[in-house]
Scaffold this motif. Structure first.
Motif, PDB file in Angstrom:
ATOM      1  N   VAL A  15     -21.186  35.548  19.689  1.00  0.00           N
ATOM      2  CA  VAL A  15     -22.116  35.645  20.816  1.00  0.00           C
ATOM      3  C   VAL A  15     -21.352  35.608  22.133  1.00  0.00           C
ATOM      4  O   VAL A  15     -21.602  36.410  23.042  1.00  0.00           O
ATOM      5  CB  VAL A  15     -23.150  34.500  20.762  1.00  0.00           C
ATOM      6  N   LYS A  16     -20.391  34.694  22.238  1.00  0.00           N
ATOM      7  CA  LYS A  16     -19.631  34.548  23.471  1.00  0.00           C
ATOM      8  C   LYS A  16     -18.771  35.772  23.744  1.00  0.00           C
ATOM      9  O   LYS A  16     -18.673  36.240  24.894  1.00  0.00           O
ATOM     10  CB  LYS A  16     -18.749  33.299  23.397  1.00  0.00           C
ATOM     11  N   ALA A  17     -18.143  36.324  22.700  1.00  0.00           N
ATOM     12  CA  ALA A  17     -17.224  37.453  22.886  1.00  0.00           C
ATOM     13  C   ALA A  17     -17.972  38.762  23.103  1.00  0.00           C
ATOM     14  O   ALA A  17     -17.484  39.655  23.799  1.00  0.00           O
ATOM     15  CB  ALA A  17     -16.302  37.568  21.681  1.00  0.00           C
ATOM     16  N   GLY A  18     -19.135  38.915  22.482  1.00  0.00           N
ATOM     17  CA  GLY A  18     -19.894  40.148  22.639  1.00  0.00           C
ATOM     18  C   GLY A  18     -19.456  41.280  21.731  1.00  0.00           C
ATOM     19  O   GLY A  18     -20.029  42.362  21.771  1.00  0.00           O
ATOM     20  N   SER A  19     -18.441  41.031  20.902  1.00  0.00           N
ATOM     21  CA  SER A  19     -18.001  42.041  19.942  1.00  0.00           C
ATOM     22  C   SER A  19     -17.248  41.344  18.817  1.00  0.00           C
ATOM     23  O   SER A  19     -16.658  40.272  19.011  1.00  0.00           O
ATOM     24  CB  SER A  19     -17.095  43.087  20.594  1.00  0.00           C
ATOM     25  N   LEU A  20     -17.250  41.969  17.637  1.00  0.00           N
ATOM     26  CA  LEU A  20     -16.527  41.393  16.500  1.00  0.00           C
ATOM     27  C   LEU A  20     -15.027  41.398  16.749  1.00  0.00           C
ATOM     28  O   LEU A  20     -14.321  40.460  16.376  1.00  0.00           O
ATOM     29  CB  LEU A  20     -16.857  42.174  15.225  1.00  0.00           C
ATOM     30  N   GLY A  21     -14.528  42.446  17.397  1.00  0.00           N
ATOM     31  CA  GLY A  21     -13.094  42.539  17.641  1.00  0.00           C
ATOM     32  C   GLY A  21     -12.582  41.405  18.507  1.00  0.00           C
ATOM     33  O   GLY A  21     -11.586  40.749  18.174  1.00  0.00           O
ATOM     34  N   ARG A  22     -13.263  41.176  19.639  1.00  0.00           N
ATOM     35  CA  ARG A  22     -12.823  40.105  20.542  1.00  0.00           C
ATOM     36  C   ARG A  22     -13.005  38.734  19.895  1.00  0.00           C
ATOM     37  O   ARG A  22     -12.179  37.836  20.079  1.00  0.00           O
ATOM     38  CB  ARG A  22     -13.588  40.189  21.860  1.00  0.00           C
ATOM     39  N   ALA A  23     -14.104  38.572  19.135  1.00  0.00           N
ATOM     40  CA  ALA A  23     -14.317  37.291  18.453  1.00  0.00           C
ATOM     41  C   ALA A  23     -13.265  37.046  17.384  1.00  0.00           C
ATOM     42  O   ALA A  23     -12.802  35.913  17.205  1.00  0.00           O
ATOM     43  CB  ALA A  23     -15.717  37.269  17.835  1.00  0.00           C
ATOM     44  N   ALA A  24     -12.873  38.090  16.672  1.00  0.00           N
ATOM     45  CA  ALA A  24     -11.846  37.945  15.640  1.00  0.00           C
ATOM     46  C   ALA A  24     -10.527  37.483  16.252  1.00  0.00           C
ATOM     47  O   ALA A  24      -9.826  36.633  15.695  1.00  0.00           O
ATOM     48  CB  ALA A  24     -11.663  39.272  14.904  1.00  0.00           C
ATOM     49  N   ILE A  25     -10.182  38.031  17.422  1.00  0.00           N
ATOM     50  CA  ILE A  25      -8.954  37.616  18.105  1.00  0.00           C
ATOM     51  C   ILE A  25      -9.050  36.139  18.512  1.00  0.00           C
ATOM     52  O   ILE A  25      -8.114  35.364  18.320  1.00  0.00           O
ATOM     53  CB  ILE A  25      -8.702  38.505  19.334  1.00  0.00           C
ATOM     54  N   ALA A  26     -10.208  35.746  19.067  1.00  0.00           N
ATOM     55  CA  ALA A  26     -10.385  34.356  19.510  1.00  0.00           C
ATOM     56  C   ALA A  26     -10.310  33.383  18.342  1.00  0.00           C
ATOM     57  O   ALA A  26      -9.809  32.263  18.494  1.00  0.00           O
ATOM     58  CB  ALA A  26     -11.726  34.215  20.231  1.00  0.00           C
ATOM     59  N   LEU A  27     -10.799  33.804  17.169  1.00  0.00           N
ATOM     60  CA  LEU A  27     -10.818  32.925  16.001  1.00  0.00           C
ATOM     61  C   LEU A  27      -9.579  33.083  15.122  1.00  0.00           C
ATOM     62  O   LEU A  27      -9.463  32.414  14.088  1.00  0.00           O
ATOM     63  CB  LEU A  27     -12.069  33.212  15.169  1.00  0.00           C
ATOM     64  N   ASN A  28      -8.683  33.999  15.508  1.00  0.00           N
ATOM     65  CA  ASN A  28      -7.476  34.277  14.717  1.00  0.00           C
ATOM     66  C   ASN A  28      -7.838  34.728  13.306  1.00  0.00           C
ATOM     67  O   ASN A  28      -7.275  34.267  12.307  1.00  0.00           O
ATOM     68  CB  ASN A  28      -6.562  33.042  14.664  1.00  0.00           C
ATOM     69  N   MET A  29      -8.814  35.630  13.233  1.00  0.00           N
ATOM     70  CA  MET A  29      -9.258  36.197  11.966  1.00  0.00           C
ATOM     71  C   MET A  29      -9.143  37.712  12.029  1.00  0.00           C
ATOM     72  O   MET A  29      -9.053  38.296  13.111  1.00  0.00           O
ATOM     73  CB  MET A  29     -10.733  35.837  11.681  1.00  0.00           C
ATOM     74  N   LEU A  34     -14.215  38.504   9.492  1.00  0.00           N
ATOM     75  CA  LEU A  34     -15.266  37.971  10.350  1.00  0.00           C
ATOM     76  C   LEU A  34     -16.599  38.644  10.052  1.00  0.00           C
ATOM     77  O   LEU A  34     -17.645  37.991  10.006  1.00  0.00           O
ATOM     78  CB  LEU A  34     -14.884  38.180  11.821  1.00  0.00           C
ATOM     79  N   SER A  35     -16.573  39.968   9.840  1.00  0.00           N
ATOM     80  CA  SER A  35     -17.794  40.691   9.525  1.00  0.00           C
ATOM     81  C   SER A  35     -18.405  40.187   8.224  1.00  0.00           C
ATOM     82  O   SER A  35     -19.625  40.005   8.122  1.00  0.00           O
ATOM     83  CB  SER A  35     -17.497  42.187   9.417  1.00  0.00           C
ATOM     84  N   ARG A  36     -17.560  39.926   7.219  1.00  0.00           N
ATOM     85  CA  ARG A  36     -18.069  39.391   5.944  1.00  0.00           C
ATOM     86  C   ARG A  36     -18.682  38.010   6.127  1.00  0.00           C
ATOM     87  O   ARG A  36     -19.714  37.688   5.533  1.00  0.00           O
ATOM     88  CB  ARG A  36     -16.938  39.347   4.905  1.00  0.00           C
ATOM     89  N   ALA A  37     -18.058  37.195   6.974  1.00  0.00           N
ATOM     90  CA  ALA A  37     -18.588  35.848   7.216  1.00  0.00           C
ATOM     91  C   ALA A  37     -19.968  35.915   7.844  1.00  0.00           C
ATOM     92  O   ALA A  37     -20.872  35.146   7.485  1.00  0.00           O
ATOM     93  CB  ALA A  37     -17.628  35.077   8.119  1.00  0.00           C
ATOM     94  N   MET A  38     -20.156  36.830   8.790  1.00  0.00           N
ATOM     95  CA  MET A  38     -21.468  36.961   9.419  1.00  0.00           C
ATOM     96  C   MET A  38     -22.500  37.521   8.449  1.00  0.00           C
ATOM     97  O   MET A  38     -23.658  37.123   8.464  1.00  0.00           O
ATOM     98  CB  MET A  38     -21.369  37.850  10.659  1.00  0.00           C
ATOM     99  N   LYS A  39     -22.074  38.451   7.602  1.00  0.00           N
ATOM    100  CA  LYS A  39     -22.986  38.988   6.597  1.00  0.00           C
ATOM    101  C   LYS A  39     -23.453  37.889   5.648  1.00  0.00           C
ATOM    102  O   LYS A  39     -24.634  37.844   5.245  1.00  0.00           O
ATOM    103  CB  LYS A  39     -22.296  40.109   5.808  1.00  0.00           C
TER     104      LYS A  39
END
Length: 309
Positions: A15-29, A34-39
């Protein structure tokens, strides 16, 4: 299967990053992980939390409804872990408190000092701001306690009714301002002067509206509205503006001979100040320790302010 902290943290990061790509970088994933985790989270809840499109993702209506609960659950879980570490001696805990300027410059430093005398291992994260920003920070779990003027409870924020005290606000001007030398000054005499105060919707603005309305007057000529305390004081001292400030807020400038309250009879600038917390969830143990110190300090000061004491 119940929700876990990692799921909540992952959801909040997206939610904070606004995209899976940016969130993946922030979470080091990786993004696929990350997409599988959200699914998995969406499958577990039986709903879609995000809408995917070419420019990124956005919350569905259900996702928007889930967000405050997820934020609250994550904060409660992190709070529990912090308190467990504190009980084990691995950490001492942090008090996250916000205050309006008049409190931040007077009661708050004393309350922090008294808290640390009793609990020297605590740490403080302090935010100063106008009330609407503090209320938003409280609702978003950015702070745990907010200190400001008395106001109505909301669906998210409630007052801690046994932790309250009073102060007084005054019309202030530079020491050399022409009105400071005028005898028998009235509130109507300030109407044509240039004023600077915080914007509409803030506590000081609402307080000033009540003061002028109480004498049958409309608002004065408010030329500059600003949330910056530095700008307010600079306009008063350097540019001849009038303002409305709580006494603790301008006390350093009064001692320095820069700002003085105008002697206007018939104005009751008293107000009640209070501590506030979130309606839902528990208050962290470090915050309880701070509140205990604040209650003791303000009760002593209020007794001293009463006639004959």
């Amino acid at each position: 299967m119940p929700l876990n902290i990692d799921q909540l943290a992952t959801f909040a990061a997206i939610v904070k990053a606004g995209s899976l790509g940016r969130a993946a970088i922030a979470l080091n994933m990786t993004q696929p992980a990350l997409s599988r985790a959200m699914k998995r989270l969406e499958h577990q809840l039986g709903v879609e939390l995000f809408e995917r499109h070419s420019k990124g993702i956005q919350l569905t209506e259900i996702g928007k409804a889930f967000l405050p609960y997820a934020t609250s659950l994550q904060a409660e879980a992190n709070q529990a872990l912090e308190e467990i570490r504190a009980l084990r001696g691995a950490a001492k805990g942090t008090v996250r408190v916000g205050a309006v300027a008049s409190i931040a410059s007077s009661i708050l430093p004393q309350a922090i000092g008294n808290t640390l005398q009793a609990s020297p291992g605590l740490r403080f994260d302090v935010v100063e701001g106008v009330w609407d920003l503090l209320a938003a920070g409280l609702a978003k779990h950015e702070i745990d306690i907010a200190l400001g003027a008395e106001t109505a409870d909301t669906d998210e924020i409630v007052a801690i009714r046994d932790c309250c005290w009073t102060d007084t606000s005054r019309v202030v001007a530079a020491v050399g301002h022409p009105l400071a030398r005028r005898p028998r000054l009235t509130l109507a005499d300030t109407l044509e002067e240039r004023w600077t105060i915080p914007p509409q919707g803030t506590g000081p603005h609402q307080h000033l509206e009540r003061i002028f309305a109480g004498q049958g007057l409309g608002l004065p000529d408010i030329v500059v509205r600003t949330r910056s305390i530095t700008v307010l004081k600079s306009l008063v001292v350097g540019s001849g503006f009038l303002s409305w400030m709580a006494e603790p807020m301008f006390e350093p400038e009064r001692r320095a001979g820069l700002i003085a309250p105008l002697a206007i009879p018939g104005i009751d600038g008293g107000r009640t100040l209070m501590a506030f917390r979130r309606r839902r969830g528990s208050l962290p143990l470090p915050s309880h320790k701070f509140l205990d110190a604040l209650r003791k300090l303000t009760s002593v000061q209020d007794r001293r302010a009463q006639p004959g004491l």
